[in-house]
Design a protein around this motif. Structure first.
Motif, PDB file in Angstrom:
ATOM      1  N   LYS A 136       0.449   7.927 -21.887  1.00 59.29           N
ATOM      2  CA  LYS A 136       0.087   6.726 -21.112  1.00 59.29           C
ATOM      3  C   LYS A 136       1.236   5.711 -21.008  1.00 59.29           C
ATOM      4  CE  LYS A 136      -4.919   7.023 -21.864  1.00 59.29           C
ATOM      5  NZ  LYS A 136      -5.096   8.252 -21.272  1.00 59.29           N
TER       6      LYS A 136
ATOM      7  N   GLN B 165       0.816  -1.213   0.000  1.00 60.39           N
ATOM      8  CA  GLN B 165       0.000   0.000   0.000  1.00 60.39           C
ATOM      9  C   GLN B 165       0.855   1.270   0.000  1.00 60.39           C
ATOM     10  OE1 GLN B 165      -2.556  -0.753   3.465  1.00 60.39           O
ATOM     11  NE2 GLN B 165      -4.252  -0.887   2.015  1.00 60.39           N
TER      12      GLN B 165
ATOM     13  N   PHE C 227       1.863   6.584  -3.041  1.00 57.87           N
ATOM     14  CA  PHE C 227       1.778   6.772  -4.493  1.00 57.87           C
ATOM     15  C   PHE C 227       2.800   5.869  -5.155  1.00 57.87           C
ATOM     16  CE2 PHE C 227       5.107   9.849  -3.489  1.00 57.87           C
ATOM     17  CZ  PHE C 227       5.984   9.747  -4.543  1.00 57.87           C
TER      18      PHE C 227
ATOM     19  N   GLN D 226       2.169   5.707 -15.553  1.00 54.00           N
ATOM     20  CA  GLN D 226       0.921   5.748 -14.791  1.00 54.00           C
ATOM     21  C   GLN D 226       1.229   6.143 -13.358  1.00 54.00           C
ATOM     22  OE1 GLN D 226      -1.332   2.121 -15.015  1.00 54.00           O
ATOM     23  NE2 GLN D 226      -1.466   2.182 -17.237  1.00 54.00           N
ATOM     24  N   ILE D 227       0.404   7.044 -12.838  1.00 55.52           N
ATOM     25  CA  ILE D 227       0.520   7.465 -11.449  1.00 55.52           C
ATOM     26  C   ILE D 227      -0.617   6.793 -10.688  1.00 55.52           C
ATOM     27  CG2 ILE D 227       0.509   9.418  -9.851  1.00 55.52           C
ATOM     28  CD1 ILE D 227       2.829   9.492 -11.906  1.00 55.52           C
ATOM     29  N   LYS D 228      -0.264   6.086  -9.631  1.00 56.33           N
ATOM     30  CA  LYS D 228      -1.270   5.441  -8.782  1.00 56.33           C
ATOM     31  C   LYS D 228      -1.174   6.089  -7.412  1.00 56.33           C
ATOM     32  CE  LYS D 228      -0.265   1.218 -11.285  1.00 56.33           C
ATOM     33  NZ  LYS D 228       0.372  -0.081 -11.244  1.00 56.33           N
ATOM     34  N   GLY D 229      -2.310   6.459  -6.857  1.00 54.82           N
ATOM     35  CA  GLY D 229      -2.300   7.074  -5.533  1.00 54.82           C
ATOM     36  C   GLY D 229      -2.427   8.587  -5.616  1.00 54.82           C
TER      37      GLY D 229
END
Length: 124
Positions: A97, A64, A67, A100-103
């Motif tokens: 694309k 988790q 980011f 990718q940014i997660k968070g």
């Protein structure tokens, strides 16, 4: 292999800066989080712990992160992180694309500000 080494070296540089660079330490003030850099497939990943004004890192995926920045492939990640204009390279990669940014995207901006303190100092 170059991307994996670059992520490891970034961890080393951030750990050193968190001990020796007051401007870098100031950016770490009130931060307690984990962030991650990886390939989209997750085969190459490194996560970075920010805690008590220090940065440490470990290989692999974190369950988790606050980011994560995921690059299309190791070669693209290496090229982006080594780019002379990193901000433009990141924006182009996100638009295409390939990144990718997660968070939390606000933390990605904080991270980019943090990276400015890792540049080698110019001799006076």
């Amino acid at each position: 292999m170059k991307f994996r080494f670059l992520l490891w070296a970034m961890g080393l540089l951030m750990a050193r800066a968190s001990r020796n660079n007051p401007a870098f330490q100031q950016q770490l003030q009130d931060k307690d989080l984990v962030f991650q850099m990886q390939t989209l497939d997750g085969k190459i990943a490194r996560h970075f712990f920010v805690r008590n004004l220090r940065v440490t890192s470990k290989s692999g995926l974190h369950p988790q992160p606050a980011f994560a920045i995921a690059f299309r492939d190791p070669a693209y990640g290496f090229a982006t992180l080594q780019s002379s204009n990193k901000q433009l390279a990141f924006m182009q990669g996100i638009q295409d694309k390939h990144i990718q940014i997660k968070g939390n995207p606000a933390l990605v901006i904080w991270f980019q500000g943090l990276m400015k303190h890792l540049k080698p100092r110019k001799k006076a």
